[in-house]
Design an enzyme around this catalytic site. Structure first.
Site, PDB file in Angstrom:
ATOM      1  N   ASP A  67       0.806  -1.218   0.000  1.00 31.40           N
ATOM      2  CA  ASP A  67       0.000   0.000   0.000  1.00 31.40           C
ATOM      3  C   ASP A  67       0.842   1.273   0.000  1.00 31.40           C
ATOM      4  O   ASP A  67       2.063   1.230   0.196  1.00 31.40           O
ATOM      5  CB  ASP A  67      -0.971   0.003   1.201  1.00 31.40           C
ATOM      6  CG  ASP A  67      -0.333  -0.565   2.471  1.00 31.40           C
ATOM      7  OD1 ASP A  67       0.897  -0.523   2.606  1.00 31.40           O
ATOM      8  OD2 ASP A  67      -1.085  -1.069   3.327  1.00 31.40           O
ATOM      9  N   ASN A 135      -7.601  -3.185  14.167  1.00 29.74           N
ATOM     10  CA  ASN A 135      -8.994  -3.491  13.779  1.00 29.74           C
ATOM     11  C   ASN A 135      -9.072  -4.680  12.820  1.00 29.74           C
ATOM     12  O   ASN A 135     -10.115  -4.932  12.235  1.00 29.74           O
ATOM     13  CB  ASN A 135      -9.647  -2.258  13.138  1.00 29.74           C
ATOM     14  CG  ASN A 135      -8.960  -1.822  11.852  1.00 29.74           C
ATOM     15  OD1 ASN A 135      -7.991  -2.451  11.405  1.00 29.74           O
ATOM     16  ND2 ASN A 135      -9.440  -0.757  11.245  1.00 29.74           N
ATOM     17  N   HIS A 137      -7.283  -5.038  10.000  1.00 34.19           N
ATOM     18  CA  HIS A 137      -7.000  -4.804   8.579  1.00 34.19           C
ATOM     19  C   HIS A 137      -5.723  -5.522   8.140  1.00 34.19           C
ATOM     20  O   HIS A 137      -4.813  -5.745   8.932  1.00 34.19           O
ATOM     21  CB  HIS A 137      -6.981  -3.305   8.219  1.00 34.19           C
ATOM     22  CG  HIS A 137      -5.811  -2.520   8.695  1.00 34.19           C
ATOM     23  ND1 HIS A 137      -5.906  -1.193   9.052  1.00 34.19           N
ATOM     24  CD2 HIS A 137      -4.493  -2.834   8.850  1.00 34.19           C
ATOM     25  CE1 HIS A 137      -4.713  -0.750   9.407  1.00 34.19           C
ATOM     26  NE2 HIS A 137      -3.847  -1.719   9.289  1.00 34.19           N
ATOM     27  N   GLU A 142      -9.863  -2.273   5.273  1.00 33.02           N
ATOM     28  CA  GLU A 142     -10.488  -2.011   6.567  1.00 33.02           C
ATOM     29  C   GLU A 142     -11.710  -2.919   6.758  1.00 33.02           C
ATOM     30  O   GLU A 142     -12.200  -3.519   5.783  1.00 33.02           O
ATOM     31  CB  GLU A 142     -10.911  -0.526   6.634  1.00 33.02           C
ATOM     32  CG  GLU A 142      -9.770   0.476   6.430  1.00 33.02           C
ATOM     33  CD  GLU A 142      -8.803   0.576   7.622  1.00 33.02           C
ATOM     34  OE1 GLU A 142      -8.712  -0.364   8.433  1.00 33.02           O
ATOM     35  OE2 GLU A 142      -8.104   1.613   7.717  1.00 33.02           O
TER      36      GLU A 142
HETATM   37  C1  F6R Z   1       1.521  -1.857   6.120  1.00 30.95           C
HETATM   38  C2  F6R Z   1       0.133  -2.296   6.181  1.00 30.95           C
HETATM   39  C3  F6R Z   1      -0.631  -2.404   7.455  1.00 30.95           C
HETATM   40  C4  F6R Z   1       0.216  -2.705   8.696  1.00 30.95           C
HETATM   41  C5  F6R Z   1      -0.664  -2.688   9.941  1.00 30.95           C
HETATM   42  C6  F6R Z   1       0.142  -2.940  11.213  1.00 30.95           C
HETATM   43  O1  F6R Z   1       1.991  -1.845   4.783  1.00 30.95           O
HETATM   44  O2  F6R Z   1      -0.416  -2.564   5.156  1.00 30.95           O
HETATM   45  O3  F6R Z   1      -1.626  -3.385   7.321  1.00 30.95           O
HETATM   46  O4  F6R Z   1       0.822  -3.959   8.546  1.00 30.95           O
HETATM   47  O5  F6R Z   1      -1.300  -1.453  10.046  1.00 30.95           O
HETATM   48  O6  F6R Z   1       1.026  -1.879  11.401  1.00 30.95           O
HETATM   49  P1  F6R Z   1       2.124  -1.894  12.553  1.00 30.95           P
HETATM   50  O7  F6R Z   1       3.116  -2.929  12.178  1.00 30.95           O
HETATM   51  O8  F6R Z   1       2.718  -0.510  12.541  1.00 30.95           O
HETATM   52  O9  F6R Z   1       1.412  -2.223  13.816  1.00 30.95           O
END
Ligand code: F6R
Length: 241
Positions: A67, A135, A137, A142
């Protein structure tokens, strides 16, 4: 889903890096799906160290990131383009032309999604690295995103913006939208490696491992994937003991 419980973040990072390095040694032309955020930073550090010690080369590897934020330039310190170069690409021998990150430049974001999606359809990811949102994702899919979703422009959930404000000066600076691989793209990967660390992920880990498979908790789709490994540290696993 295979679940590997490890002691702490350090061990998680070591084990995850070993799995990725093994994949590349086995197939020097591997296609890797990569993630950003806090969780994979230790994994990337271990990969860089292994590369520096001559253990592995990424010359034939292609990468696809999950992303990218909309509304910030790729040179912005919090763009995922910047993150990936700073934390991995600048320190290994991956070729620039083999790096793919969704571009959010220009006015036609739909065209950017279509272009990225087309590339993903032409390249089957061998190993996709994932973190999990508080959450549930994956990528920026989401809660409520259909499991059939392909690459799209997503409006970030307030919970996600709150969680990610630690990387910005204030919540107002956190982008409201991103381009993300869809769930369909993610589960088309041959192998998935999900990393879960720390107490902020206790409930997400529980829902992933014990909860129902539902679009309300996107990561639960991984229960339907034939080759997913979850590496989780004891802190994140605490509600599952
Ligand atoms: C990152 C992504 C997100 C993260 C998720 C967890 O490219 O797509 O899904 O993997 O938000 O983020 P952290 O590791 O910062 O807790």
């Amino acid at each position: 889903m295979e679940v590997i419980v490890v002691k702490d973040y350090q061990e998680l990072s070591k084990v995850a890096a070993e799995i990725i390095i093994e994949e590349v040694k086995k197939n020097p032309n591997a296609i890797l799906g990569l993630a950003t955020g806090g969780t994979p930073l230790g994994t990337y550090e271990n990969i860089i160290n292994a590369y520096k010690q001559g253990e592995v080369s990424f010359k034939g590897v292609k990468t696809f990131n999950l992303d990218e934020y909309c509304g910030i330039d790729k040179k912005h310190p919090q763009s995922y383009y910047h993150y990936m170069h700073e934390n991995l690409f600048n320190h290994i021998d991956v070729l620039p032309e083999n790096i793919n990150i969704p571009s959010t430049e220009g006015n036609d974001l739909q065209a950017q999604c279509d272009k990225y999606n087309e590339l993903l359809n032409q390249n089957t990811i061998d190993l996709q690295l994932l973190g999990i949102g508080g959450n549930g994702h994956i990528g920026f899919n989401e809660p409520g995103t259909p499991f059939t979703q392909e690459t799209f422009v997503v409006e970030l959930a307030e919970k996600t913006r709150e969680d990610n404000k630690r990387f910005f000066n204030s919540i107002d600076e956190v982008p409201t939208h991103a381009i993300t691989m869809g769930i369909k793209n993610i589960i088309s990967s041959k192998k998935i490696l999900m990393l879960i660390s720390g107490k902020s992920k206790v409930d997400a880990a529980y829902n992933l491992i014990k909860g129902p498979v539902t679009e309300e908790f996107p990561a639960s789709v991984l229960n339907n994937h034939p080759n997913t490994i979850v590496i989780i540290d004891e802190e994140a696993y605490s509600k599952l003991k």
